[in-house]
Write a protein that holds these residues in place. Structure first.
Motif, PDB file in Angstrom:
ATOM      1  N   ALA A   1      23.764  82.405  70.073  1.00 31.69           N
ATOM      2  CA  ALA A   1      24.312  83.591  69.238  1.00 31.69           C
ATOM      3  C   ALA A   1      24.839  83.307  67.772  1.00 31.69           C
ATOM      4  O   ALA A   1      25.174  82.045  67.809  1.00 31.69           O
ATOM      5  CB  ALA A   1      25.454  83.921  70.023  1.00 31.69           C
ATOM      6  N   ARG A   2      24.557  84.287  67.203  1.00 27.73           N
ATOM      7  CA  ARG A   2      25.166  84.246  65.800  1.00 27.73           C
ATOM      8  C   ARG A   2      26.744  84.348  65.684  1.00 27.73           C
ATOM      9  O   ARG A   2      27.195  83.924  65.013  1.00 27.73           O
ATOM     10  CB  ARG A   2      24.146  85.047  64.838  1.00 27.73           C
ATOM     11  CG  ARG A   2      24.687  84.856  63.321  1.00 27.73           C
ATOM     12  CD  ARG A   2      23.800  85.749  62.581  1.00 27.73           C
ATOM     13  NE  ARG A   2      24.155  85.737  61.218  1.00 27.73           N
ATOM     14  CZ  ARG A   2      23.979  84.805  60.341  1.00 27.73           C
ATOM     15  NH1 ARG A   2      22.902  83.976  60.823  1.00 27.73           N
ATOM     16  NH2 ARG A   2      24.120  84.631  59.045  1.00 27.73           N
ATOM     17  N   ALA A   3      27.225  85.077  66.638  1.00 27.06           N
ATOM     18  CA  ALA A   3      28.542  85.246  66.717  1.00 27.06           C
ATOM     19  C   ALA A   3      28.721  85.773  68.150  1.00 27.06           C
ATOM     20  O   ALA A   3      28.207  86.512  68.965  1.00 27.06           O
ATOM     21  CB  ALA A   3      29.235  86.726  66.052  1.00 27.06           C
ATOM     22  N   ALA A   4      29.834  84.942  68.809  1.00 32.38           N
ATOM     23  CA  ALA A   4      30.184  85.235  70.228  1.00 32.38           C
ATOM     24  C   ALA A   4      31.922  85.421  70.111  1.00 32.38           C
ATOM     25  O   ALA A   4      32.580  84.267  69.619  1.00 32.38           O
ATOM     26  CB  ALA A   4      29.803  83.993  70.920  1.00 32.38           C
ATOM     27  N   GLU A   5      32.428  86.447  70.516  1.00 33.74           N
ATOM     28  CA  GLU A   5      33.528  86.605  70.217  1.00 33.74           C
ATOM     29  C   GLU A   5      34.347  87.114  71.653  1.00 33.74           C
ATOM     30  O   GLU A   5      33.790  87.936  72.544  1.00 33.74           O
ATOM     31  CB  GLU A   5      34.061  87.524  69.370  1.00 33.74           C
ATOM     32  CG  GLU A   5      33.676  87.031  67.980  1.00 33.74           C
ATOM     33  CD  GLU A   5      33.948  88.412  66.708  1.00 33.74           C
ATOM     34  OE1 GLU A   5      34.640  88.296  66.034  1.00 33.74           O
ATOM     35  OE2 GLU A   5      32.854  89.184  66.784  1.00 33.74           O
ATOM     36  N   ILE A   6      35.473  86.558  72.039  1.00 30.88           N
ATOM     37  CA  ILE A   6      36.405  87.026  73.107  1.00 30.88           C
ATOM     38  C   ILE A   6      37.607  87.637  72.486  1.00 30.88           C
ATOM     39  O   ILE A   6      38.470  86.749  71.841  1.00 30.88           O
ATOM     40  CB  ILE A   6      36.803  85.980  74.106  1.00 30.88           C
ATOM     41  CG1 ILE A   6      35.509  85.347  74.683  1.00 30.88           C
ATOM     42  CG2 ILE A   6      37.863  86.620  75.255  1.00 30.88           C
ATOM     43  CD1 ILE A   6      35.802  83.971  75.641  1.00 30.88           C
ATOM     44  N   ASN A   7      37.713  88.915  72.459  1.00 28.53           N
ATOM     45  CA  ASN A   7      38.970  89.557  71.926  1.00 28.53           C
ATOM     46  C   ASN A   7      39.152  91.012  72.420  1.00 28.53           C
ATOM     47  O   ASN A   7      38.469  91.846  72.216  1.00 28.53           O
ATOM     48  CB  ASN A   7      38.408  89.665  70.346  1.00 28.53           C
ATOM     49  CG  ASN A   7      39.485  90.225  69.638  1.00 28.53           C
ATOM     50  OD1 ASN A   7      40.819  89.850  69.953  1.00 28.53           O
ATOM     51  ND2 ASN A   7      39.362  91.071  68.425  1.00 28.53           N
ATOM     52  N   PRO A   8      40.468  90.826  73.458  1.00 30.07           N
ATOM     53  CA  PRO A   8      41.330  89.781  73.346  1.00 30.07           C
ATOM     54  C   PRO A   8      40.906  88.720  74.453  1.00 30.07           C
ATOM     55  O   PRO A   8      40.210  89.048  75.516  1.00 30.07           O
ATOM     56  CB  PRO A   8      42.652  90.332  73.432  1.00 30.07           C
ATOM     57  CG  PRO A   8      42.308  91.557  74.456  1.00 30.07           C
ATOM     58  CD  PRO A   8      40.901  92.245  73.769  1.00 30.07           C
ATOM     59  N   LEU A   9      41.276  87.404  74.309  1.00 28.56           N
ATOM     60  CA  LEU A   9      41.330  86.534  75.562  1.00 28.56           C
ATOM     61  C   LEU A   9      42.836  86.808  75.886  1.00 28.56           C
ATOM     62  O   LEU A   9      43.735  86.544  75.316  1.00 28.56           O
ATOM     63  CB  LEU A   9      41.380  85.279  74.996  1.00 28.56           C
ATOM     64  CG  LEU A   9      41.399  83.872  76.046  1.00 28.56           C
ATOM     65  CD1 LEU A   9      40.502  84.149  77.081  1.00 28.56           C
ATOM     66  CD2 LEU A   9      41.348  82.686  75.314  1.00 28.56           C
ATOM     67  N   VAL A  10      43.015  87.151  77.352  1.00 26.59           N
ATOM     68  CA  VAL A  10      44.230  87.652  77.939  1.00 26.59           C
ATOM     69  C   VAL A  10      44.963  86.700  78.601  1.00 26.59           C
ATOM     70  O   VAL A  10      44.188  86.035  79.619  1.00 26.59           O
ATOM     71  CB  VAL A  10      44.077  88.811  78.535  1.00 26.59           C
ATOM     72  CG1 VAL A  10      45.248  89.055  79.291  1.00 26.59           C
ATOM     73  CG2 VAL A  10      43.856  90.184  77.704  1.00 26.59           C
TER      74      VAL A  10
END
Length: 210
Positions: free
Chosen positions: A186-195
């Motif tokens: 992945a070039r970008a891997a985001e968790i938003n939000p992590l709850v």
């Protein structure tokens, strides 16, 4: 460069042991109703589209019963958003949210290495967090041969003022997220939000993958 829908990204997270909410993908209002019935209880219906600010576009709606989930899906499916037609929605269990964080792995042209980011404030984009809550954001470049070590992840979390068991639990999620990013390039891997839920569980409530 491929972008994944939220449900596709969450499938990758789950494969590496990062908790995600129980959910089903639906391509029709009837499928959305069945998904809500299978999940049981209140759900959230989310438009699957490569855009930010889905809530403002009516793309995230709460539903108490299956009929409401079907109606929410009906307003989203077929909608033109960002030059694309919405053909799927994600029906998920609604989470009792106590706190939100941000976690991400970005391949930076400037750093020429993967950069792991963590913020004790979630829900907003990382650029907005950096502008309005710089003290809540920490980052580090990762040696691709060694990967993200647990002590590095804990230090990232500690620098935002989080300590104790929660620090260790978030660090574990960061290590797993880095593993996801490396495994699927992945070039970008985001968790938003992590709850953090009211029951004390960390759950990936949303995801963005490129």
């Amino acid at each position: 460069m491929a972008r994944l829908h939220e449900y596709q990204g969450k499938s990758l997270l789950a494969q590496k042991g990062i908790p995600v909410p129980p959910g089903r993908v639906a391509a029709s209002p009837e499928e959305a109703a069945r998904a809500a019935a299978e999940i049981g209880g209140p759900v959230v219906v989310k438009m699957q589209a490569w855009v930010t600010g889905r809530a403002a576009l009516g793309g995230i709606q709460l539903a108490q019963v299956p009929e409401e989930a079907a109606q929410a899906a009906r307003t989203m499916l077929g909608k033109q958003v960002g030059g694309f037609t919405v053909d799927h929605v994600l029906v998920e269990q609604r989470l009792p949210i106590a706190r939100e964080f941000y976690a991400g792995v970005i391949v930076s042209d400037r750093e020429r290495a993967p950069v792991v980011l963590f913020s004790s404030v979630g829900g907003s984009g990382v650029e907005e967090i950096a502008q309005h809550h710089p003290e809540a954001l920490s980052s580090c470049a990762v040696d691709v041969e060694r990967g993200l070590r647990e002590h590095q992840a804990r230090n990232l979390v500690r620098r935002t003022g989080i300590h104790g068991p929660l620090q260790r639990e978030i660090a574990d999620v960061l290590v797993k997220l880095y593993d996801v990013a490396r495994t699927w390039e992945a070039r970008a891997a985001e968790i938003n939000p992590l709850v953090l839920t009211a029951e004390g569980e960390l759950v990936a409530a949303d995801s963005r993958f490129t």
